[in-house]
Design a protein around this motif. Sequence first.
Motif, PDB file in Angstrom:
ATOM      1  N   TYR B 145       0.833  -1.202   0.000  1.00 15.43           N
ATOM      2  CA  TYR B 145       0.000   0.000   0.000  1.00 15.43           C
ATOM      3  C   TYR B 145       0.873   1.259   0.000  1.00 15.43           C
ATOM      4  CZ  TYR B 145      -3.420   3.467   1.311  1.00 15.43           C
ATOM      5  OH  TYR B 145      -4.207   4.590   1.315  1.00 15.43           O
ATOM      6  N   ALA B 153       1.309   9.230  -6.364  1.00 20.03           N
ATOM      7  CA  ALA B 153       1.555  10.670  -6.273  1.00 20.03           C
ATOM      8  C   ALA B 153       2.707  11.088  -7.173  1.00 20.03           C
ATOM      9  CB  ALA B 153       1.848  11.045  -4.824  1.00 20.03           C
ATOM     10  N   MET B 156       1.669  11.203 -10.779  1.00 18.87           N
ATOM     11  CA  MET B 156       0.760  12.323 -11.010  1.00 18.87           C
ATOM     12  C   MET B 156       1.526  13.645 -11.041  1.00 18.87           C
ATOM     13  SD  MET B 156      -2.294  11.413 -11.478  1.00 18.87           S
ATOM     14  CE  MET B 156      -3.548  10.175 -11.201  1.00 18.87           C
ATOM     15  N   VAL B 161       1.167  16.152 -14.125  1.00 20.25           N
ATOM     16  CA  VAL B 161       0.723  17.548 -14.062  1.00 20.25           C
ATOM     17  C   VAL B 161       1.810  18.527 -14.532  1.00 20.25           C
ATOM     18  CG1 VAL B 161      -0.138  19.396 -12.608  1.00 20.25           C
ATOM     19  CG2 VAL B 161      -0.970  17.094 -12.277  1.00 20.25           C
ATOM     20  N   GLY B 216       6.454   7.733   0.456  1.00 19.58           N
ATOM     21  CA  GLY B 216       5.614   8.863   0.074  1.00 19.58           C
ATOM     22  C   GLY B 216       6.290   9.655  -1.031  1.00 19.58           C
ATOM     23  N   TYR B 459      -6.385  13.044   6.728  1.00 21.61           N
ATOM     24  CA  TYR B 459      -7.105  13.045   5.458  1.00 21.61           C
ATOM     25  C   TYR B 459      -7.553  14.437   5.038  1.00 21.61           C
ATOM     26  CZ  TYR B 459      -6.858   8.751   3.170  1.00 21.61           C
ATOM     27  OH  TYR B 459      -6.350   7.736   2.413  1.00 21.61           O
ATOM     28  N   ILE B 465      -5.104  18.512  -0.987  1.00 20.86           N
ATOM     29  CA  ILE B 465      -4.249  18.348  -2.184  1.00 20.86           C
ATOM     30  C   ILE B 465      -5.095  18.010  -3.395  1.00 20.86           C
ATOM     31  CG2 ILE B 465      -1.791  17.751  -2.425  1.00 20.86           C
ATOM     32  CD1 ILE B 465      -1.976  15.393  -0.818  1.00 20.86           C
ATOM     33  N   PHE B 470      -6.619  18.025  -8.290  1.00 23.93           N
ATOM     34  CA  PHE B 470      -7.614  17.497  -9.222  1.00 23.93           C
ATOM     35  C   PHE B 470      -8.594  18.597  -9.617  1.00 23.93           C
ATOM     36  CE2 PHE B 470      -8.848  13.211 -10.797  1.00 23.93           C
ATOM     37  CZ  PHE B 470      -9.783  13.664 -11.690  1.00 23.93           C
ATOM     38  N   ARG B 527      -1.974   8.197   4.709  1.00 23.18           N
ATOM     39  CA  ARG B 527      -0.966   7.182   4.416  1.00 23.18           C
ATOM     40  C   ARG B 527      -1.128   5.936   5.270  1.00 23.18           C
ATOM     41  NH1 ARG B 527       4.196  11.310   3.990  1.00 23.18           N
ATOM     42  NH2 ARG B 527       3.895  11.859   1.817  1.00 23.18           N
ATOM     43  N   VAL B 528      -2.378   5.515   5.471  1.00 28.29           N
ATOM     44  CA  VAL B 528      -2.627   4.295   6.235  1.00 28.29           C
ATOM     45  C   VAL B 528      -3.454   3.329   5.393  1.00 28.29           C
ATOM     46  CG1 VAL B 528      -2.451   5.338   8.508  1.00 28.29           C
ATOM     47  CG2 VAL B 528      -4.652   5.355   7.331  1.00 28.29           C
ATOM     48  N   LEU B 549     -15.449   8.451 -10.566  1.00 28.68           N
ATOM     49  CA  LEU B 549     -14.499   9.416 -11.112  1.00 28.68           C
ATOM     50  C   LEU B 549     -13.526   8.728 -12.063  1.00 28.68           C
ATOM     51  CD1 LEU B 549     -13.356  12.264 -11.095  1.00 28.68           C
ATOM     52  CD2 LEU B 549     -12.136  11.734  -8.992  1.00 28.68           C
TER      53      LEU B 549
HETATM   54  C1  HEM Z   1      -9.253   9.356  -9.435  1.00 30.85           C
HETATM   55  C2  HEM Z   1      -8.634  10.292  -8.856  1.00 30.85           C
HETATM   56  C3  HEM Z   1      -7.827  10.151  -7.595  1.00 30.85           C
HETATM   57  C4  HEM Z   1      -8.110   9.447  -6.462  1.00 30.85           C
HETATM   58  C5  HEM Z   1      -9.345   8.610  -6.162  1.00 30.85           C
HETATM   59  C6  HEM Z   1      -7.000   9.643  -5.576  1.00 30.85           C
HETATM   60  C7  HEM Z   1      -6.908   9.076  -4.318  1.00 30.85           C
HETATM   61  C8  HEM Z   1      -5.869   9.281  -3.436  1.00 30.85           C
HETATM   62  C9  HEM Z   1      -5.833   8.826  -2.082  1.00 30.85           C
HETATM   63  C10 HEM Z   1      -6.935   8.040  -1.394  1.00 30.85           C
HETATM   64  C11 HEM Z   1      -4.658   9.241  -1.535  1.00 30.85           C
HETATM   65  C12 HEM Z   1      -4.209   9.048  -0.102  1.00 30.85           C
HETATM   66  C13 HEM Z   1      -3.376   7.872   0.130  1.00 30.85           C
HETATM   67  C14 HEM Z   1      -3.015   7.835   1.570  1.00 30.85           C
HETATM   68  O1  HEM Z   1      -2.641   8.880   2.144  1.00 30.85           O
HETATM   69  O2  HEM Z   1      -3.115   6.756   2.171  1.00 30.85           O
HETATM   70  C15 HEM Z   1      -3.950   9.971  -2.538  1.00 30.85           C
HETATM   71  C16 HEM Z   1      -2.733  10.592  -2.337  1.00 30.85           C
HETATM   72  C17 HEM Z   1      -2.191  11.539  -3.179  1.00 30.85           C
HETATM   73  N1  HEM Z   1      -2.668  11.864  -4.443  1.00 30.85           N
HETATM   74 FE1  HEM Z   1      -4.331  11.134  -5.326  1.00 30.85          FE
HETATM   75  N2  HEM Z   1      -6.084  10.464  -6.153  1.00 30.85           N
HETATM   76  C18 HEM Z   1      -6.556  10.815  -7.391  1.00 30.85           C
HETATM   77  C19 HEM Z   1      -5.950  11.666  -8.302  1.00 30.85           C
HETATM   78  C20 HEM Z   1      -4.814  12.417  -8.037  1.00 30.85           C
HETATM   79  C21 HEM Z   1      -4.266  13.407  -8.916  1.00 30.85           C
HETATM   80  C22 HEM Z   1      -4.833  13.799 -10.263  1.00 30.85           C
HETATM   81  C23 HEM Z   1      -3.172  13.908  -8.284  1.00 30.85           C
HETATM   82  C24 HEM Z   1      -2.195  14.978  -8.711  1.00 30.85           C
HETATM   83  C25 HEM Z   1      -2.234  15.618  -9.758  1.00 30.85           C
HETATM   84  C26 HEM Z   1      -3.023  13.243  -7.039  1.00 30.85           C
HETATM   85  C27 HEM Z   1      -2.017  13.511  -6.136  1.00 30.85           C
HETATM   86  C28 HEM Z   1      -1.869  12.877  -4.919  1.00 30.85           C
HETATM   87  C29 HEM Z   1      -0.846  13.198  -3.952  1.00 30.85           C
HETATM   88  C30 HEM Z   1       0.248  14.251  -4.091  1.00 30.85           C
HETATM   89  C31 HEM Z   1      -1.037  12.347  -2.855  1.00 30.85           C
HETATM   90  C32 HEM Z   1      -0.207  12.301  -1.582  1.00 30.85           C
HETATM   91  C33 HEM Z   1       0.569  11.023  -1.541  1.00 30.85           C
HETATM   92  C34 HEM Z   1       1.444  10.955  -0.333  1.00 30.85           C
HETATM   93  O3  HEM Z   1       0.904  10.994   0.783  1.00 30.85           O
HETATM   94  O4  HEM Z   1       2.676  10.844  -0.507  1.00 30.85           O
HETATM   95  N3  HEM Z   1      -4.036  12.335  -6.917  1.00 30.85           N
HETATM   96  N4  HEM Z   1      -4.703   9.978  -3.696  1.00 30.85           N
END
Ligand code: HEM
Lengths: 263, 638
Positions: B145, B153, B156, B161, B216, B459, B465, B470, B527-528, B549
């Motif tokens: 996970y 991330a 993305m 981006v 991360g 969260y 973020i 997004f 991050r869990v 989505l």
């Molecule tokens: C379908 C669309 C998306 C969903 C459902 C989604 C879902 C998630 C979830 C649930 C997390 C949290 C994970 C955790 O902390 O345990 C996460 C982290 C993140 N996402 Fe997304 N995401 C999506 C799209 C995007 C997009 C488009 C970007 C950037 C352009 C993005 C950037 C990030 C970043 C920077 C993190 C932080 C990761 C970290 O803690 O190191 N996400 N995403």
Amino acid sequence: MYGRLPIVKMLLVTIALTVVISAVMVPINWNGQGASTAAPKIDHLLNVMIVLSSFVFSLVMVMLFYALWKFKAKPGDESDGEPIHGNTRLEIAWTLIPTVIVLFAGGYSWKVLDDIEDPVKDHLTGSVFSQQYAWSFAYPGKDYVWSEGELHVPVNRQIQFKMHAMDVIHSFWVPEWRIKKDNVPGITTTAIVTPDKVGTYQLVCTELCGFGHATMRAKVVVESPSKFKEWVDGLEQKLPEPYMDVLKEESVTNPPALGAGGA
Amino acid sequence: MAAAIKNPGWWRGLFGAVAFGAFGFGLVIALRAISDLPLYQTEQTGYPHVIVPAITAPLGFLWGFGCFDYWLRWAAGLPTIPDDHSQHGAKSWKDYFKFNTDHKVIGVQYVVTTFIFFFLGGLMAMLIRAELAQPGTQIVEAATYNSLFSTHAVLMIFVFVIPVFAGLANYVLPLMIGAPDMAFPRLNALSFWMLPLAGILFIGSFLAPGGAFDAGWTGYAPLSTGAPLGQSFFNLGVQFAGASSIATALNFLVTIITMRAPGMTFWRMPLLVWANLSTSLLVVAATPFIAGVQFMVLFDRALHTNFFDFGAGGDVISYQHIFWFYSHPAVYIMMLPGFGIVSEVISTHARKPIFGYRLMALALIGIVVLSYSVWAHHMFVAGMFSWLRVPMMITTLLIAVPTGIKIFSWLGTLYFGKIHTYSTAMLFALAFIVTFTIGGISGVMLGMVPIDIHVSDTYFIVAHIHFVLFGGSVFTIFAGVYHWFPKMTGRMYDEKLGRVHFWGTLVGTWGTFIPMHWVGMDGMPRRVADYAEQFGNWNLMISAFAFLLGAVQLVFVYNMVVSWRFGPKAGANPWRANSIEWQVSSPPPIFNSTEIPRVVGGPYEFGIPGAKHAIMAGEGTEGAEVPAGEKSVVGTSP
Ligand code: HEM
Ligand SMILES: [Cu+2]
Ligand SMILES: [Cu+2]
């Protein structure tokens, strides 16, 4: 020249919307139960921000939807809009008013921060040790006694935690206290709390520290001073050697809490 | 075959990768052999026989592919092979798989490649949400996970981006300023080809022993300095993505400063150009910091330096300072180009000049300056010096002011306009205003130290973020892709499918990311892989919306692919826009126009009778009397 806008009506709708959103959002206890003297202050700050933010959000929504309703092109209309390039007074207004709002938010936050971190003379000191993936705690007193996975503190007394990470960064968070601070290997960090409700809470690690991060929890018990004393007296284990070493290095690189003047 | 190896292209690229990789491998083994060390060092932070080839093989590919040919010949004093511009333009899809110095080809290469990474990153998001749909373990272990959200991330941010904006601007920016190409076309092509290499390193880390990097996207030391081999792939991937970014930014700066068509003063540049000027200023000055800090981590890992080794006098927190000194500006690197896109789309579809054009441009510059002074707002609970929190809080809050100026000016642009909402691009631009406002509001809250102390690393952050990335960046990317699709492909996309995509994305974004605020404030850390029972219902709902989505993005792909091939032909200027890229055919001719246009007014002079932004070649001769309408343009332009 270009027709007038119903500014007063728009403002009234904005204010009405602000009131409605705030009335729904302010009573909700977003941050969950509070159990420290910091909690009501932070929650109050949050509520003030919710009201201010509702206003900004409502303003944007009213401006947007009024424009979409009023200035939407009729089908087949190929003409252009009015050639307005700007309005200096309006532009100054939406530069200055937000500046004032955010400076107010900043000043207020600063005050709350000073408040919740205000050290008092008569405080207790405790040590927190974090290590993949467990917490342990030392209580000063005769010798440093030690407990693993369970932290006890007396109610209504300020406690200053000196925190140490043994391997990677962890973060100490008790949501009900609203207090969080990273434990950083190599330095000592400090968190100040005054718990004000007896009860059992959970200490959550909030800095990613490896595969066990999600389950790195500990039990926090806030109890009466007499019970607390009893509990500490009942502890038999002494602080183990490696932890003692870290403790001795404390204060060398310890960043002072705000207003603590280098404590 | 021999000829294939001799000429630049895929075969020589493959050969270069293998040969340079083998050389790197051999070098490590040979050096270790003569130093009497065990040949293979397989501590998890070590593996020099993997890391060195991971540097040399990509360089070998770039060499073989022909990225350096011209420069190498020139440096060696050999006769250079002048570009025969016959390779310009793309006559078939195969031409996109070649080293090509045409900015329009490179633009398309960028956009398509980055969208592939977007979908890979999105796939990981779906896996993340599947795991989080219920408390307990659903489909992946905690360690996997961690790799999933880290790679999600990183893909993305670093290969979607940031570069997709560079791709869109690559295509439209030279057209907009009336330039025949970018200032340094070969550098431009090199920038592009470094990007897939970065992506391959990131994704390839899944093959490394110990799995993909899992600290991360922030890769904090000392978790990262002690992490398995995959982390080194992250350290290296960032170098390629970073070098690509920096080279492109330099290219934009020189192009914008020196190659504007005659008459295009700074105050006549479209805001998209201003936005990319600002972004490039951020990229060139900030990106070296992340490149540096990832090298420091790599050196700590592989060479046993002690930058972040607390046991040997290293300073753990300094990692975060250097990292955020890049990564805060990076959030604006990911947003300013989108601001530019939204300005173009809104002005065109509201048939109105941008409200307060100069203040809009100055706000961009204000954001650039301020964004270098706020990095430590990511470190309010990190244990840094406490007093630093207050000035950083104030600067952070102040950055809301130029951002607010932009929001209000877009709204002002709508007033007394003729707003057309038939285009999906306009829908995304309008929705962006609302969604980004929410992200901005939660951002201001995070800037306030006492609130941040509670919600940091929960969260609430994940919600924030995604509202800015997004609901902010990605919405503007969609707006840009829909807006310039007819220009790039010469065909129209299907507006009905565009609307399905728009509404699905809007509902999906809000449904997924709004409740994340609530669970975060209520105590759910980020991050869990597992969480307390009490958050189960909300998370199930979040996952359901996330799947919606994800699914609705397939409509977008279908629309783009099918319309590119079969869509009805688009005219030169389907949106009746003013800026120069719309005054040439769709897609534009090679070198954009037979003659350099002459700019005679601002870019958004809607509603002024006879006003013009530029006079194209063939439209009246050089030095001709400026038509009456244009004199008034000069007089009234902001
Ligand atoms: C379908 C669309 C998306 C969903 C459902 C989604 C879902 C998630 C979830 C649930 C997390 C949290 C994970 C955790 O902390 O345990 C996460 C982290 C993140 N996402 Fe997304 N995401 C999506 C799209 C995007 C997009 C488009 C970007 C950037 C352009 C993005 C950037 C990030 C970043 C920077 C993190 C932080 C990761 C970290 O803690 O190191 N996400 N995403
Ligand atoms: Cu931990
Ligand atoms: Cu930031």
